[in-house]
Design a protein around this motif. Structure first.
Motif, PDB file in Angstrom:
ATOM      1  N   VAL A   1       0.861  -1.174   0.000  1.00 31.19           N
ATOM      2  CA  VAL A   1       0.000   0.000   0.000  1.00 31.19           C
ATOM      3  C   VAL A   1       0.897   1.223   0.000  1.00 31.19           C
ATOM      4  CG1 VAL A   1      -1.793   1.298   1.206  1.00 31.19           C
ATOM      5  CG2 VAL A   1      -1.793  -1.207   1.311  1.00 31.19           C
ATOM      6  N   PHE A   2       0.597   2.178  -0.870  1.00 30.61           N
ATOM      7  CA  PHE A   2       1.380   3.408  -0.973  1.00 30.61           C
ATOM      8  C   PHE A   2       0.469   4.609  -0.700  1.00 30.61           C
ATOM      9  CE2 PHE A   2       3.320   0.451  -4.126  1.00 30.61           C
ATOM     10  CZ  PHE A   2       4.544   0.270  -3.488  1.00 30.61           C
ATOM     11  N   GLY A   3       0.877   5.463   0.230  1.00 32.74           N
ATOM     12  CA  GLY A   3       0.072   6.628   0.578  1.00 32.74           C
ATOM     13  C   GLY A   3       0.879   7.908   0.562  1.00 32.74           C
ATOM     14  N   SER A   4       0.240   9.006   0.158  1.00 34.99           N
ATOM     15  CA  SER A   4       0.934  10.301   0.141  1.00 34.99           C
ATOM     16  C   SER A   4      -0.079  11.429   0.067  1.00 34.99           C
ATOM     17  CB  SER A   4       1.894  10.393  -1.056  1.00 34.99           C
ATOM     18  OG  SER A   4       1.222  10.828  -2.227  1.00 34.99           O
ATOM     19  N   PRO A   5       0.356  12.653   0.331  1.00 37.95           N
ATOM     20  CA  PRO A   5      -0.499  13.812   0.065  1.00 37.95           C
ATOM     21  C   PRO A   5      -0.536  14.097  -1.431  1.00 37.95           C
ATOM     22  CG  PRO A   5       1.645  14.543   0.820  1.00 37.95           C
ATOM     23  CD  PRO A   5       1.652  13.043   0.928  1.00 37.95           C
ATOM     24  N   ILE A   6      -1.404  15.008  -1.816  1.00 30.11           N
ATOM     25  CA  ILE A   6      -1.455  15.479  -3.196  1.00 30.11           C
ATOM     26  C   ILE A   6      -0.818  16.861  -3.243  1.00 30.11           C
ATOM     27  CG2 ILE A   6      -2.950  16.215  -5.098  1.00 30.11           C
ATOM     28  CD1 ILE A   6      -4.997  14.143  -4.159  1.00 30.11           C
TER      29      ILE A   6
END
Length: 273
Positions: free
Chosen positions: A56-61
């Motif tokens: 799973v990869f998560g980040s802000p925009i």
């Protein structure tokens, strides 16, 4: 099932979603290895993923894409057919083509993207005077994050064989998106600085800067390196790091995007399945 859960979180929004999802994954029975890629040392190019069953990869925009540092790291990985999912946090303004752009990057690296999601969170520029999504993520956002983990788990395990459907590619070229990213840096016309103010020299700003752009001794962020994530402002225990007053640009942004406080507060987090 062993999962890699990698996330970039400069001001804490993405971490809140990540923590909620990881907790739910573990309740379901998955073994999860969290990797906070906000700090440079964690973003090892070409990281070996062979010990994981999925990721799973998560980040802000940032300017309608994942931050440059995240994009560069994802572009270095070898998915080798691995299933993965993505999620993003944002302050209420433009989203697309973040989901599409990230999926295509991961596809080129051999990943199979099964789902994506977006969650509302306090805008980074609130640290400079904006007033966007101050109370988010809230309870409803976190409940959706837990539900998203359940859905992803089913797709990773093969219980649910579906993969993500069509995504919005947006109307912009890669060159235009690069220009928009440049506008982000111009909006912070005074990069993080302590303007000679005394501090305890804890070194956190230098040690944790995602881009390696700030020196504790000078207290100045370097143009060309700084990605305006404002992690340094968020973590400074002495609260001496500052940027320019951005309240004027917030009013401009609201008018340009035809938003009002009422339309912003009605926005909801969303899953792409």
């Amino acid at each position: 099932m062993k999962l890699l859960f990698a996330y970039f979180s400069a001001t804490g929004n993405t971490k809140k979603i990540a923590d909620t999802m990881v907790k739910r994954f573990m309740e379901i029975g998955s073994q999860v290895e969290k990797l906070d890629i906000t700090v440079p040392e964690a973003r090892q190019p070409g990281m070996d993923l062979s010990n994981f069953d999925a990721a799973v990869f998560g980040s802000p925009i940032h300017s309608m894409r994942a931050p440059r540092l995240v994009r560069e790291w994802l572009d270095s990985l070898d998915g080798a057919g691995m299933k993965c999912a993505t999620f993003f946090t944002y302050g209420g303004f433009q989203v697309h083509p973040t989901h599409y752009d990230t999926r295509e990057r991961l596809r080129r690296r051999g990943f199979t993207v099964v789902a994506s999601a977006e969650f509302l969170g306090a805008h980074t520029f609130n640290l400079g005077g904006w007033q966007a999504m101050n109370s988010r993520p809230g309870d409803d956002d976190l409940k959706l994050a837990a539900r998203y983990a359940e859905i992803i788990h089913g797709r990773f395990s093969g219980e649910d064989m579906a993969v993500i459907g069509e995504l919005n590619p947006g109307p912009y070229s890669e060159e235009q998106l690069d220009q928009f990213e440049g506008f982000r840096y111009k909006a912070v016309s005074q990069l993080p600085t302590r303007s000679g103010a005394e501090c305890s020299m804890c070194m956190l700003c230098q040690e944790e800067c995602p881009a390696g752009a700030i020196e504790a001794k000078t207290g100045e962020a370097q143009a060309g390196k700084c990605i305006c994530c404002l992690h340094c402002l968020q973590i400074c225990p002495d609260e001496v790091l500052k940027i320019n007053d951005m309240s004027g640009s917030f009013r401009f942004k609201m008018e340009k995007d035809e938003e009002t406080p009422e339309t912003l507060v009605k926005k909801k987090s969303k899953l792409y399945l």
